[in-house]
Design an enzyme around this catalytic site. Structure first.
Site, short mmCIF file in Angstrom:
data_model
loop_
_atom_site.label_atom_id
_atom_site.label_comp_id
_atom_site.label_asym_id
_atom_site.label_seq_id
_atom_site.Cartn_x
_atom_site.Cartn_y
_atom_site.Cartn_z
N THR A 44 3.70 -0.87 -0.10
CA THR A 44 3.85 0.04 1.20
C THR A 44 4.91 1.07 1.47
O THR A 44 5.92 0.75 0.68
CB THR A 44 4.11 -0.67 2.54
OG1 THR A 44 2.93 -1.96 2.14
CG2 THR A 44 3.62 0.04 3.77
N ASP A 60 1.77 4.24 5.73
CA ASP A 60 0.64 4.61 4.93
C ASP A 60 -0.19 3.54 5.29
O ASP A 60 -0.25 2.58 5.99
CB ASP A 60 1.27 4.41 3.44
CG ASP A 60 1.24 3.21 2.74
OD1 ASP A 60 0.67 2.88 1.75
OD2 ASP A 60 1.92 2.36 3.62
N ARG A 62 -2.58 2.04 2.43
CA ARG A 62 -3.06 1.19 1.11
C ARG A 62 -2.78 -0.22 1.15
O ARG A 62 -1.57 -0.53 1.31
CB ARG A 62 -2.50 2.13 0.19
CG ARG A 62 -3.15 1.27 -1.21
CD ARG A 62 -2.63 2.15 -2.42
NE ARG A 62 -3.26 3.37 -2.57
CZ ARG A 62 -2.96 4.07 -3.44
NH1 ARG A 62 -2.51 3.75 -4.59
NH2 ARG A 62 -3.75 5.38 -4.01
N LYS A 76 -1.19 -0.71 9.63
CA LYS A 76 -0.04 -1.52 9.34
C LYS A 76 0.70 -1.45 10.46
O LYS A 76 2.02 -2.19 10.28
CB LYS A 76 0.74 -0.99 8.06
CG LYS A 76 -0.10 -1.31 6.83
CD LYS A 76 0.58 -0.56 5.60
CE LYS A 76 -0.18 -0.52 4.49
NZ LYS A 76 0.05 -0.07 3.25
N GLY A 90 4.59 -6.04 2.83
CA GLY A 90 5.02 -7.56 2.23
C GLY A 90 3.33 -8.08 2.28
O GLY A 90 2.21 -7.36 1.95
N SER A 172 7.69 -0.91 -0.90
CA SER A 172 7.94 -0.46 -2.21
C SER A 172 8.28 0.94 -2.45
O SER A 172 9.01 1.48 -3.12
CB SER A 172 6.52 -0.60 -2.92
OG SER A 172 5.58 -0.19 -2.37
N ASP A 209 5.03 6.57 -5.28
CA ASP A 209 4.95 5.29 -5.06
C ASP A 209 3.57 4.69 -5.42
O ASP A 209 2.74 5.11 -4.96
CB ASP A 209 5.69 4.43 -4.22
CG ASP A 209 5.50 2.81 -4.22
OD1 ASP A 209 4.90 2.47 -3.09
OD2 ASP A 209 5.50 2.53 -5.37
N SER A 212 1.77 2.76 -2.56
CA SER A 212 1.39 3.30 -1.19
C SER A 212 0.55 4.68 -1.58
O SER A 212 0.55 5.08 -2.44
CB SER A 212 2.63 4.13 -0.51
OG SER A 212 3.75 3.16 -0.73
#
Lengths: 277, 141
Positions: A44, A60, A62, A76, A90, A172, A209, A212
């Site tokens: 994330t 984000d 995803r 989220k 996580g 991440s 990244d 995400s």
């Protein structure tokens, strides 16, 4: 089960009965070359920033399961209390359940005290619970809200350590987002500026990244008002098909046309009733 | 007066420091706890297993010692007396008791944790055998 009776009443909570069996299974399957299914994570980018009148949280959308995107538009930013929201990175189930439990506990607590809950209370409840489970609950959270003492922003790590800071990123994509923050953060920003900053930080995480992606959600919390903007920005829109493989009418030329009507007579008519009782 | 027989009290009163078997003299009670293996007893199956088993005990110890340091010996003594009294309000051993008084004293009636959501004893699929459980509690077995 080789037991005949149970002498002690069962108690709730986590049960470690299957841990040895799971460890053996994992050993066996790895010998054969398979791997056990992975838990759904939210690799994330989440972040938060404190501005003049409150807090802006961004995330984000995803959710990944190993190398596959499990959910293209997951939410989220979780509700904790009317003035406190929490972003979670996580393991998806862990963040979901943890925030729900803390939200319930905070509601009970605020009913008991008769006051609006404080962000520091939520922070302490979360860190005590996460420390109790020694990091096995994989929930990295960004907690933000406005209470009687002003706006507050905390970041909470899976092992139970917390930081109280004016701007935080987790997940991440946190390094990409932090780079944007470090470049453009100023204390006491205006709301529009803060929203633009968070949007750009999440976009940096999304584009740099792999974990995400998809859209950007924002949550602006000020004293007495919460703006949950979902989606704030559709950074990755799925494309529209530009071509079509179906042939149009008239592609093949018509040379002749012959019409012959079929004469059908009614020979027999019978009615069968349906039992609709 | 504690309603549990003396023998059952001895069996359960040893604070669980490790995973030693729960039968008399430390020998495994095959009738009640199933077959044994040395590995099962020496190593916990999960690092959290021990700490979760002793959680309530450790928390109480911590709270009582803090209370003793702040308010003197009388405070934890009085509280422990109340806990002991509340713990005796139970239904028959094979039925589930609500433990309302104990919950109120502990303050756990105002909080929700994983023990209320996961593995709820109200939804347990097995029931203890009534005769054996009562005999165990009275210390006859």
């Amino acid at each position: 089960m080789a037991t005949l009776t149970m002498s002690r009443p069962p108690f709730g909570g986590f049960s470690f009965e299957n841990c040895k069996r799971n460890a053996t299974l994992e050993g066996e399957t790895s010998k054969l070359g398979f791997s056990l299914p992975a838990a759904r994570k939210t690799g994330t980018t989440i972040c938060g920033v404190v501005f003049k009148d409150g807090v802006v949280l961004g995330a984000d959308t995803r959710a990944t399961e190993g190398m596959v995107v499990a959910d293209k538009n997951c939410s989220k930013i979780h509700y904790i209390s009317p003035n406190i929201y929490c972003c979670g990175a996580g393991t998806a189930a862990d963040t979901e359940m943890t925030t729900q439990i803390i939200s319930s506990n905070l509601e009970l607590h605020s009913l008991s005290t008769g006051r609006l809950p404080r962000v520091a209370t939520a922070n302490r409840m979360l860190k005590q619970m996460l420390f109790r489970y020694q990091g096995y609950i994989g929930a990295a959270l960004v907690l933000g809200g406005v209470d009687c003492n002003g706006p507050h922003l905390y970041s909470i790590y899976p092992h139970g350590s917390t930081d109280k800071l004016p701007y935080v990123t987790m997940g991440s994509g946190s390094l990409a987002a932090m780079a944007v923050f470090e470049d453009r953060y100023k204390p006491n920003m205006e709301e529009e500026e803060a929203k633009r900053l968070v949007r750009d930080a999440i976009a940096a995480g999304i584009f740099n990244d792999l974990g995400s992606g998809s859209n950007i959600d924002l949550c602006v919390i000020t004293k007495g008002n919460v703006d949950y903007i979902r989606p704030h920005d559709e950074a990755n829109k799925k494309g529209v098909r530009t071509g079509d493989y179906k042939y149009k009418r008239g592609t093949t030329a018509v040379l002749t046309k012959a019409i012959s009507p079929l004469d059908l007579e009614v020979v027999e008519e019978s009615v069968q009733t349906m039992d609709t009782s | 007066m504690n309603s549990r027989g003396l023998r059952s009290q001895l069996k359960d009163s040893v604070p669980v420091a490790g995973l030693c078997p729960q039968g008399a003299y430390g020998v495994q009670d095959s009738l009640r706890s199933g077959f044994t293996s040395v590995k099962n007893e020496l190593l916990p199956s999960h690092p959290l297993e021990l700490s979760e088993k002793n959680l309530q005990l450790n928390q109480d110890k911590m709270n009582f010692s803090t209370l003793r340091n702040i308010q003197g010996l009388h405070a934890p003594l009085k509280l422990q007396m109340e806990y002991r009294a509340a713990r005796q309000i139970q239904r028959l051993p094979f039925l589930r008791s609500s433990n309302l008084a104990l919950d109120t004293l502990r303050g756990s009636d105002e909080s929700i944790g994983f023990e209320d959501i996961l593995n709820d004893p109200a939804q347990s699929e097995v029931m203890g055998e009534p005769h054996m459980m009562v005999e165990y509690k009275l210390g006859l077995l």
